[in-house]
Design a protein around this motif. Structure first.
Motif, PDB file in Angstrom:
ATOM      1  N   VAL A 127      16.250  40.153  70.959  1.00 14.02           N
ATOM      2  CA  VAL A 127      15.966  39.120  69.707  1.00 14.02           C
ATOM      3  C   VAL A 127      15.195  39.989  68.475  1.00 14.02           C
ATOM      4  CG1 VAL A 127      13.922  37.335  69.304  1.00 14.02           C
ATOM      5  CG2 VAL A 127      15.004  37.528  71.529  1.00 14.02           C
ATOM      6  N   LEU A 128      15.507  39.748  67.321  1.00 15.86           N
ATOM      7  CA  LEU A 128      15.286  40.588  66.182  1.00 15.86           C
ATOM      8  C   LEU A 128      14.168  39.942  65.584  1.00 15.86           C
ATOM      9  CD1 LEU A 128      19.047  40.743  64.716  1.00 15.86           C
ATOM     10  CD2 LEU A 128      17.619  42.254  66.330  1.00 15.86           C
ATOM     11  N   ASP A 129      13.523  40.709  64.561  1.00 10.08           N
ATOM     12  CA  ASP A 129      12.476  40.264  63.711  1.00 10.08           C
ATOM     13  C   ASP A 129      12.396  38.852  63.150  1.00 10.08           C
ATOM     14  OD1 ASP A 129      11.098  42.673  64.659  1.00 10.08           O
ATOM     15  OD2 ASP A 129      11.446  43.769  62.817  1.00 10.08           O
ATOM     16  N   ASP A 130      13.660  38.506  62.866  1.00 10.44           N
ATOM     17  CA  ASP A 130      13.699  37.240  62.018  1.00 10.44           C
ATOM     18  C   ASP A 130      14.134  36.033  63.097  1.00 10.44           C
ATOM     19  OD1 ASP A 130      16.296  37.871  62.811  1.00 10.44           O
ATOM     20  OD2 ASP A 130      17.479  36.962  61.198  1.00 10.44           O
ATOM     21  N   GLY A 131      14.158  36.150  64.339  1.00 13.11           N
ATOM     22  CA  GLY A 131      14.348  35.324  65.603  1.00 13.11           C
ATOM     23  C   GLY A 131      15.977  35.433  65.689  1.00 13.11           C
ATOM     24  N   SER A 132      16.697  35.926  65.028  1.00 13.57           N
ATOM     25  CA  SER A 132      18.212  36.220  65.474  1.00 13.57           C
ATOM     26  C   SER A 132      18.404  36.621  66.932  1.00 13.57           C
ATOM     27  CB  SER A 132      18.959  36.925  64.299  1.00 13.57           C
ATOM     28  OG  SER A 132      19.076  35.916  63.123  1.00 13.57           O
ATOM     29  N   PHE A 146      17.077  46.210  58.580  1.00 18.43           N
ATOM     30  CA  PHE A 146      16.336  44.989  57.780  1.00 18.43           C
ATOM     31  C   PHE A 146      15.519  45.639  56.534  1.00 18.43           C
ATOM     32  CE2 PHE A 146      16.039  41.227  60.937  1.00 18.43           C
ATOM     33  CZ  PHE A 146      17.536  41.492  61.270  1.00 18.43           C
ATOM     34  N   SER A 147      15.914  44.843  55.285  1.00 15.33           N
ATOM     35  CA  SER A 147      15.139  45.248  54.142  1.00 15.33           C
ATOM     36  C   SER A 147      14.797  43.756  53.592  1.00 15.33           C
ATOM     37  CB  SER A 147      15.822  46.168  53.309  1.00 15.33           C
ATOM     38  OG  SER A 147      17.070  45.072  52.717  1.00 15.33           O
ATOM     39  N   ALA A 148      13.807  43.951  52.192  1.00 17.67           N
ATOM     40  CA  ALA A 148      13.516  42.944  51.919  1.00 17.67           C
ATOM     41  C   ALA A 148      14.750  42.009  51.182  1.00 17.67           C
ATOM     42  CB  ALA A 148      12.555  43.322  50.713  1.00 17.67           C
ATOM     43  N   ARG A 149      15.927  42.617  50.908  1.00 14.59           N
ATOM     44  CA  ARG A 149      17.035  42.027  50.587  1.00 14.59           C
ATOM     45  C   ARG A 149      17.955  41.522  51.379  1.00 14.59           C
ATOM     46  NH1 ARG A 149      19.360  45.591  46.007  1.00 14.59           N
ATOM     47  NH2 ARG A 149      19.779  47.053  47.589  1.00 14.59           N
ATOM     48  N   GLU A 150      18.172  42.106  52.104  1.00 16.71           N
ATOM     49  CA  GLU A 150      19.303  41.523  53.357  1.00 16.71           C
ATOM     50  C   GLU A 150      18.743  42.021  55.009  1.00 16.71           C
ATOM     51  OE1 GLU A 150      22.582  43.818  52.085  1.00 16.71           O
ATOM     52  OE2 GLU A 150      21.993  45.615  52.903  1.00 16.71           O
ATOM     53  N   ARG A 151      19.401  41.081  55.489  1.00 18.04           N
ATOM     54  CA  ARG A 151      19.506  41.737  57.188  1.00 18.04           C
ATOM     55  C   ARG A 151      20.645  42.265  57.513  1.00 18.04           C
ATOM     56  NH1 ARG A 151      18.079  35.833  59.185  1.00 18.04           N
ATOM     57  NH2 ARG A 151      19.812  35.386  57.575  1.00 18.04           N
ATOM     58  N   ARG A 152      20.668  43.566  57.762  1.00 21.57           N
ATOM     59  CA  ARG A 152      21.895  44.342  57.977  1.00 21.57           C
ATOM     60  C   ARG A 152      21.768  44.996  59.451  1.00 21.57           C
ATOM     61  NH1 ARG A 152      26.371  46.760  55.384  1.00 21.57           N
ATOM     62  NH2 ARG A 152      25.497  45.613  53.422  1.00 21.57           N
ATOM     63  N   PHE A 172      22.689  37.672  56.064  1.00 21.24           N
ATOM     64  CA  PHE A 172      22.739  38.595  57.429  1.00 21.24           C
ATOM     65  C   PHE A 172      24.216  39.078  57.607  1.00 21.24           C
ATOM     66  CE2 PHE A 172      23.444  38.978  61.962  1.00 21.24           C
ATOM     67  CZ  PHE A 172      22.219  39.107  62.564  1.00 21.24           C
ATOM     68  N   ILE A 173      24.315  40.249  57.698  1.00 24.30           N
ATOM     69  CA  ILE A 173      25.423  41.081  57.625  1.00 24.30           C
ATOM     70  C   ILE A 173      25.544  41.967  58.898  1.00 24.30           C
ATOM     71  CG2 ILE A 173      27.000  42.810  56.120  1.00 24.30           C
ATOM     72  CD1 ILE A 173      25.042  42.018  53.544  1.00 24.30           C
ATOM     73  N   ALA A 175      27.975  45.299  59.944  1.00 21.69           N
ATOM     74  CA  ALA A 175      28.846  46.162  59.269  1.00 21.69           C
ATOM     75  C   ALA A 175      29.644  47.011  60.456  1.00 21.69           C
ATOM     76  CB  ALA A 175      28.324  47.034  58.179  1.00 21.69           C
ATOM     77  N   THR A 176      30.747  47.323  60.210  1.00 17.00           N
ATOM     78  CA  THR A 176      31.710  48.404  61.204  1.00 17.00           C
ATOM     79  C   THR A 176      32.009  49.393  60.265  1.00 17.00           C
ATOM     80  OG1 THR A 176      33.585  47.384  61.204  1.00 17.00           O
ATOM     81  CG2 THR A 176      31.975  46.485  62.883  1.00 17.00           C
ATOM     82  N   ARG A 177      32.580  50.387  60.615  1.00 16.81           N
ATOM     83  CA  ARG A 177      33.260  51.309  60.021  1.00 16.81           C
ATOM     84  C   ARG A 177      34.587  50.856  59.101  1.00 16.81           C
ATOM     85  NH1 ARG A 177      34.606  56.127  64.065  1.00 16.81           N
ATOM     86  NH2 ARG A 177      34.792  54.115  65.479  1.00 16.81           N
ATOM     87  N   GLY A 178      35.124  49.562  59.670  1.00 12.76           N
ATOM     88  CA  GLY A 178      36.192  49.034  58.826  1.00 12.76           C
ATOM     89  C   GLY A 178      35.895  47.603  58.150  1.00 12.76           C
ATOM     90  N   ALA A 179      34.993  47.059  58.426  1.00 10.34           N
ATOM     91  CA  ALA A 179      34.752  45.844  57.763  1.00 10.34           C
ATOM     92  C   ALA A 179      33.151  45.317  57.697  1.00 10.34           C
ATOM     93  CB  ALA A 179      35.637  44.678  58.749  1.00 10.34           C
ATOM     94  N   GLU A 180      33.010  44.393  57.127  1.00  5.38           N
ATOM     95  CA  GLU A 180      31.620  43.671  57.021  1.00  5.38           C
ATOM     96  C   GLU A 180      31.917  42.300  57.462  1.00  5.38           C
ATOM     97  OE1 GLU A 180      29.007  46.489  54.051  1.00  5.38           O
ATOM     98  OE2 GLU A 180      29.193  44.254  53.559  1.00  5.38           O
ATOM     99  N   ALA A 181      30.844  41.575  58.017  1.00  7.92           N
ATOM    100  CA  ALA A 181      31.151  40.012  58.426  1.00  7.92           C
ATOM    101  C   ALA A 181      29.717  39.697  57.917  1.00  7.92           C
ATOM    102  CB  ALA A 181      30.966  40.008  59.879  1.00  7.92           C
ATOM    103  N   ARG A 182      29.965  38.694  56.952  1.00 10.40           N
ATOM    104  CA  ARG A 182      28.443  37.884  56.605  1.00 10.40           C
ATOM    105  C   ARG A 182      28.369  36.619  56.817  1.00 10.40           C
ATOM    106  NH1 ARG A 182      25.500  38.896  51.347  1.00 10.40           N
ATOM    107  NH2 ARG A 182      26.907  40.726  51.119  1.00 10.40           N
ATOM    108  N   ASP A 183      27.248  36.510  57.598  1.00 13.48           N
ATOM    109  CA  ASP A 183      27.066  35.308  58.193  1.00 13.48           C
ATOM    110  C   ASP A 183      26.666  33.927  57.181  1.00 13.48           C
ATOM    111  OD1 ASP A 183      26.133  33.083  60.129  1.00 13.48           O
ATOM    112  OD2 ASP A 183      24.095  33.745  59.300  1.00 13.48           O
TER     113      ASP A 183
END
Length: 322
Positions: A127-132, A146-152, A172-173, A175-183
């Motif tokens: 369980v992450l700090d944002d509840g995810s 996690f930063s003030a601008r994004e949850r990575r 909420f992002i 990232a892998t070495r080959g792609a990024e998934a943005r929720d």
């Protein structure tokens, strides 16, 4: 006590791995050698299995040409005890090496970079700090940035299922070495390997991009995309309920290459799985497999393709095909 030689009848070995062990036990037994030659001549499949297994055995420790075939080179004929000792030494060396590798788990650098790492057959819920929520598959690793601008999050290895908490405006992002998934408010699955990244959506919407490439692939419930390191992409659809089925102990695949299915089963087996044969690796496969029984699942994969399975040791399985 072993007899001085195995029976020269129906008691002779029936598989290449059994022939290797029998010959290591009785390297001077001419009846056994003659039986091997008859077995090799009985079918091309027997000879192919023998060549694959003997190459693997000799790679573990040079023990000569057990079949006694003339391959154009001269080898010193070793005493029976030395042959047996080398064979057992090679097998023992492999067992020790594999044991150490899996006792230590993923390499030290990966552990230093990751916030969470799972072992063979281990599934961990976070369980992450944002509840995810994150469910980390076996032999997987994730770093949370996690930063003030994004949850990575960076999926460094393996597979994970994400259920993103609503109400936080930060992107909420994953990232892998080959792609990024943005929720965009969803539940989705991400898997990464050396050659590709796969993203599948259970509910909601996910945008998937490849670093340096224009545009984004928008995925909805049941959609999946595979982005290879070469830049090639593939897309398709599955039943949305099947996305993340590994969390319930099931691997469900539809029209996937055998190599990809074996890759998905490897993290559940406490050892090494070797897939031999380019044609076999490319064959498409559809099925459902029980992850709590990885050996049974690997045998089912091989059976569906007419391939052979060799349990060389408790820590080594070889699946061989054309």
């Amino acid at each position: 006590m072993h007899s001085t030689s195995p029976p020269a009848n129906d008691g002779l070995p029936a598989r290449a791995s059994e022939w290797l062990v029998a010959l290591a036990d009785h390297p001077e037994d001419e009846t056994l050698r003659a039986g091997l030659q008859r077995w090799l001549a009985a079918s091309p499949a027997n000879r192919r299995d023998w060549e694959e297994m003997s190459a693997l055995w000799q790679g573990l420790g040079e023990i000569g040409t057990l079949a006694g075939e003339d391959r154009g080179t001269t080898r010193e004929r070793l005493p029976a005890r030395r042959v047996r000792r080398r064979a057992l030494g090679a097998a023992a060396g492999l067992a020790v090496a594999l044991g150490l590798a899996f006792a230590w788990g993923p390499d030290l650098l990966l552990r230093l970079e990751a916030d969470q790492v799972t072992a063979t057959a281990e599934v961990r819920s976070l369980v992450l700090d944002d509840g995810s929520r994150v469910e980390l598959a076996p032999r997987s690793a994730v770093a949370v940035d996690f930063s003030a601008r994004e949850r990575r999050l960076r999926l460094l290895q393996g597979r994970a299922f994400f259920v993103v908490a609503a109400g936080d405006r930060r992107p909420f992002i994953v990232a892998t070495r080959g792609a990024e998934a943005r929720d965009i408010g969803t539940a989705f699955d991400v898997a990464t390997a050396d050659d590709a990244t796969e993203v599948a959506v259970r509910e909601g919407i996910v945008e998937v991009t490849r670093p340096g490439a224009p545009g984004a692939a928008e995925l909805r419930a049941g959609d999946w995309v595979r982005i290879e390191r070469s830049g090639a992409t593939g897309r398709g659809q599955v039943e949305a309920e099947s996305v993340g089925a590994w969390r319930r102990g099931r691997l469900m695949v539809e029209n996937r290459p055998v190599a990809a299915v074996v890759d998905a089963l490897r993290p559940y087996f406490p050892g090494t799985v070797v897939l031999v044969g380019d044609r076999l690796a490319r064959q498409p496969l559809t099925g459902a497999y029980t992850l709590s029984d990885p050996v049974g699942a690997l045998r089912a994969v091989a059976s569906a393709q007419g391939a052979s399975v060799h349990r060389v040791s408790p820590w080594l399985i070889v699946i061989a095909g054309d």
